[in-house]
Design a protein around this motif. Structure first.
Motif, PDB file in Angstrom:
ATOM      1  N   PRO A   2       0.816  -1.227   0.000  1.00 49.23           N
ATOM      2  CA  PRO A   2       0.000   0.000   0.000  1.00 49.23           C
ATOM      3  C   PRO A   2       0.840   1.263   0.000  1.00 49.23           C
ATOM      4  CG  PRO A   2      -0.863  -1.594   1.585  1.00 49.23           C
ATOM      5  CD  PRO A   2       0.463  -2.105   1.139  1.00 49.23           C
ATOM      6  N   ALA A   3       1.992   1.240   0.705  1.00 53.65           N
ATOM      7  CA  ALA A   3       2.851   2.420   0.741  1.00 53.65           C
ATOM      8  C   ALA A   3       3.404   2.726  -0.646  1.00 53.65           C
ATOM      9  CB  ALA A   3       3.985   2.210   1.739  1.00 53.65           C
ATOM     10  N   THR A   4       3.744   1.664  -1.384  1.00 52.71           N
ATOM     11  CA  THR A   4       4.259   1.851  -2.738  1.00 52.71           C
ATOM     12  C   THR A   4       3.189   2.442  -3.652  1.00 52.71           C
ATOM     13  OG1 THR A   4       5.720  -0.054  -2.421  1.00 52.71           O
ATOM     14  CG2 THR A   4       5.358   0.693  -4.680  1.00 52.71           C
ATOM     15  N   ARG A   5       1.963   1.963  -3.509  1.00 57.47           N
ATOM     16  CA  ARG A   5       0.864   2.500  -4.321  1.00 57.47           C
ATOM     17  C   ARG A   5       0.589   3.960  -3.981  1.00 57.47           C
ATOM     18  NH1 ARG A   5      -3.617  -2.438  -4.181  1.00 57.47           N
ATOM     19  NH2 ARG A   5      -2.395  -3.929  -5.422  1.00 57.47           N
ATOM     20  N   ALA A   6       0.651   4.288  -2.693  1.00 53.20           N
ATOM     21  CA  ALA A   6       0.418   5.666  -2.273  1.00 53.20           C
ATOM     22  C   ALA A   6       1.489   6.585  -2.850  1.00 53.20           C
ATOM     23  CB  ALA A   6       0.397   5.759  -0.752  1.00 53.20           C
ATOM     24  N   LEU A   7       2.752   6.124  -2.817  1.00 53.66           N
ATOM     25  CA  LEU A   7       3.836   6.927  -3.377  1.00 53.66           C
ATOM     26  C   LEU A   7       3.670   7.095  -4.875  1.00 53.66           C
ATOM     27  CD1 LEU A   7       6.519   8.391  -2.924  1.00 53.66           C
ATOM     28  CD2 LEU A   7       7.684   6.201  -3.224  1.00 53.66           C
ATOM     29  N   SER A   8       3.235   6.033  -5.546  1.00 51.85           N
ATOM     30  CA  SER A   8       3.008   6.114  -6.994  1.00 51.85           C
ATOM     31  C   SER A   8       1.884   7.100  -7.317  1.00 51.85           C
ATOM     32  CB  SER A   8       2.663   4.725  -7.537  1.00 51.85           C
ATOM     33  OG  SER A   8       2.374   4.784  -8.909  1.00 51.85           O
ATOM     34  N   LEU A   9       0.834   7.099  -6.492  1.00 51.13           N
ATOM     35  CA  LEU A   9      -0.275   8.027  -6.703  1.00 51.13           C
ATOM     36  C   LEU A   9       0.180   9.467  -6.512  1.00 51.13           C
ATOM     37  CD1 LEU A   9      -3.273   8.560  -7.197  1.00 51.13           C
ATOM     38  CD2 LEU A   9      -3.652   8.234  -4.734  1.00 51.13           C
ATOM     39  N   ARG A  10       0.999   9.703  -5.496  1.00 52.47           N
ATOM     40  CA  ARG A  10       1.508  11.056  -5.261  1.00 52.47           C
ATOM     41  C   ARG A  10       2.341  11.534  -6.439  1.00 52.47           C
ATOM     42  NH1 ARG A  10       3.994   9.288   0.486  1.00 52.47           N
ATOM     43  NH2 ARG A  10       2.040   8.652   1.495  1.00 52.47           N
ATOM     44  N   ARG A  11       3.217  10.672  -6.912  1.00 54.33           N
ATOM     45  CA  ARG A  11       4.058  11.055  -8.042  1.00 54.33           C
ATOM     46  C   ARG A  11       3.218  11.297  -9.299  1.00 54.33           C
ATOM     47  NH1 ARG A  11       9.018   6.694  -7.247  1.00 54.33           N
ATOM     48  NH2 ARG A  11      10.048   7.773  -5.505  1.00 54.33           N
ATOM     49  N   THR A  12       2.174  10.505  -9.465  1.00 53.08           N
ATOM     50  CA  THR A  12       1.291  10.688 -10.621  1.00 53.08           C
ATOM     51  C   THR A  12       0.615  12.048 -10.578  1.00 53.08           C
ATOM     52  OG1 THR A  12       0.877   8.292 -10.734  1.00 53.08           O
ATOM     53  CG2 THR A  12      -0.699   9.745 -11.847  1.00 53.08           C
ATOM     54  N   ILE A  13       0.156  12.444  -9.398  1.00 55.26           N
ATOM     55  CA  ILE A  13      -0.500  13.750  -9.254  1.00 55.26           C
ATOM     56  C   ILE A  13       0.470  14.875  -9.596  1.00 55.26           C
ATOM     57  CG2 ILE A  13      -1.505  15.360  -7.590  1.00 55.26           C
ATOM     58  CD1 ILE A  13      -2.737  12.939  -6.187  1.00 55.26           C
ATOM     59  N   VAL A  14       1.704  14.777  -9.096  1.00 56.72           N
ATOM     60  CA  VAL A  14       2.704  15.812  -9.370  1.00 56.72           C
ATOM     61  C   VAL A  14       3.055  15.842 -10.857  1.00 56.72           C
ATOM     62  CG1 VAL A  14       5.066  16.556  -8.906  1.00 56.72           C
ATOM     63  CG2 VAL A  14       3.635  15.738  -7.033  1.00 56.72           C
ATOM     64  N   LEU A  15       3.193  14.670 -11.477  1.00 55.55           N
ATOM     65  CA  LEU A  15       3.496  14.619 -12.908  1.00 55.55           C
ATOM     66  C   LEU A  15       2.342  15.194 -13.735  1.00 55.55           C
ATOM     67  CD1 LEU A  15       5.213  11.111 -13.246  1.00 55.55           C
ATOM     68  CD2 LEU A  15       6.279  13.356 -13.469  1.00 55.55           C
ATOM     69  N   SER A  18       2.566  18.919 -13.452  1.00 57.49           N
ATOM     70  CA  SER A  18       3.662  19.467 -14.252  1.00 57.49           C
ATOM     71  C   SER A  18       3.308  19.486 -15.741  1.00 57.49           C
ATOM     72  CB  SER A  18       4.937  18.650 -14.030  1.00 57.49           C
ATOM     73  OG  SER A  18       5.351  18.715 -12.677  1.00 57.49           O
ATOM     74  N   ALA A  19       2.703  18.392 -16.223  1.00 57.20           N
ATOM     75  CA  ALA A  19       2.300  18.334 -17.631  1.00 57.20           C
ATOM     76  C   ALA A  19       1.212  19.369 -17.918  1.00 57.20           C
ATOM     77  CB  ALA A  19       1.800  16.936 -17.971  1.00 57.20           C
ATOM     78  N   LEU A  20       0.293  19.512 -16.991  1.00 58.17           N
ATOM     79  CA  LEU A  20      -0.778  20.491 -17.154  1.00 58.17           C
ATOM     80  C   LEU A  20      -0.223  21.908 -17.172  1.00 58.17           C
ATOM     81  CD1 LEU A  20      -3.835  20.864 -17.371  1.00 58.17           C
ATOM     82  CD2 LEU A  20      -3.937  20.861 -14.878  1.00 58.17           C
ATOM     83  N   LEU A  21       0.749  22.174 -16.313  1.00 61.02           N
ATOM     84  CA  LEU A  21       1.359  23.501 -16.270  1.00 61.02           C
ATOM     85  C   LEU A  21       2.088  23.814 -17.569  1.00 61.02           C
ATOM     86  CD1 LEU A  21       1.927  26.010 -14.529  1.00 61.02           C
ATOM     87  CD2 LEU A  21       4.004  24.863 -13.717  1.00 61.02           C
TER      88      LEU A  21
END
Length: 202
Positions: A2-15, A18-21
């Motif tokens: 679950p911790a790995t999935r949470a980290l992946s979700l956080r990175r996805t949101i930031v990416l 960044s792409a949206l910006l």
């Protein structure tokens, strides 16, 4: 796991942010060029006594889209206005709490605006009406899909799409900022924007 999935979700949101910006930066430049061109053509045609009647309305809608896209980008760049008369007197720990609270409220506002846009534009009701704006208007008195602009004669709902787009993009940027404020992800410097320390108001 679950911790790995949470980290992946956080990175996805930031990416995503960044792409949206990066896309917003291109959109802002394009709209600025378009607005400048519209104004120049309007001036020239008016002095030539051959004014183009739809340019004024085009420039107005161009400014509207510029405003909302720019506001979304400013959210990610942390250039939104903040009153610091109170927070600057707090301890560093309490300043962090205030900043997280402020960023969280931006996310709440974005989510509330998304819900409002869904209720207003009523895509479910439109689908039930067979994507017929007149049937939807007769059943719900929602005339959004039957109205057209005065001179361009464009469907108004196309131009009003800037509101749900702004709500979604601001929410994504707000979530990315919140993750950075909570120190759940490292702070990502914006690309393509030349900012000094004095540029950030918040």
């Amino acid at each position: 796991m679950p911790a790995t999935r949470a980290l992946s979700l956080r990175r996805t949101i930031v990416l995503m942010s960044s792409a949206l910006l990066a896309f917003e930066r291109l959109a802002l430049m394009g709209l600025m060029y378009l607005l400048t061109g519209l104004i120049l053509v309007n001036v020239v045609t008016r002095y030539s006594h051959f004014p183009i009647y739809w340019i004024d309305e085009s420039a107005v809608y161009c400014v509207v889209w510029l405003t909302f896209i720019g506001a979304s980008a400013m959210t990610r760049l942390r250039l939104d206005f903040a009153v610091t008369m109170l927070t600057e007197r707090l301890s560093p720990q309490h300043q962090k709490v205030a900043k997280v609270t402020s960023t969280g409220l931006v996310v709440v506002f974005g989510l509330a605006l998304i819900v409002t846009c869904v209720l207003w534009m009523d895509p479910v009701g439109l689908a039930r009406a067979g994507f017929d704006g007149r049937k939807l208007a007769a059943a719900t008195f929602n005339f959004l899909y039957t109205e057209h602009t005065q001179t361009l004669n464009w469907p108004t709902w196309v131009l009003y799409l800037t509101l749900p787009i702004f709500a979604l993009s601001m929410t994504i940027h707000g979530l990315a900022n919140l993750l950075e404020d909570l120190e759940l992800v490292p702070r990502t410097p914006p690309k393509g924007f030349q900012l000094s320390e004095l540029d950030g108001v918040n």
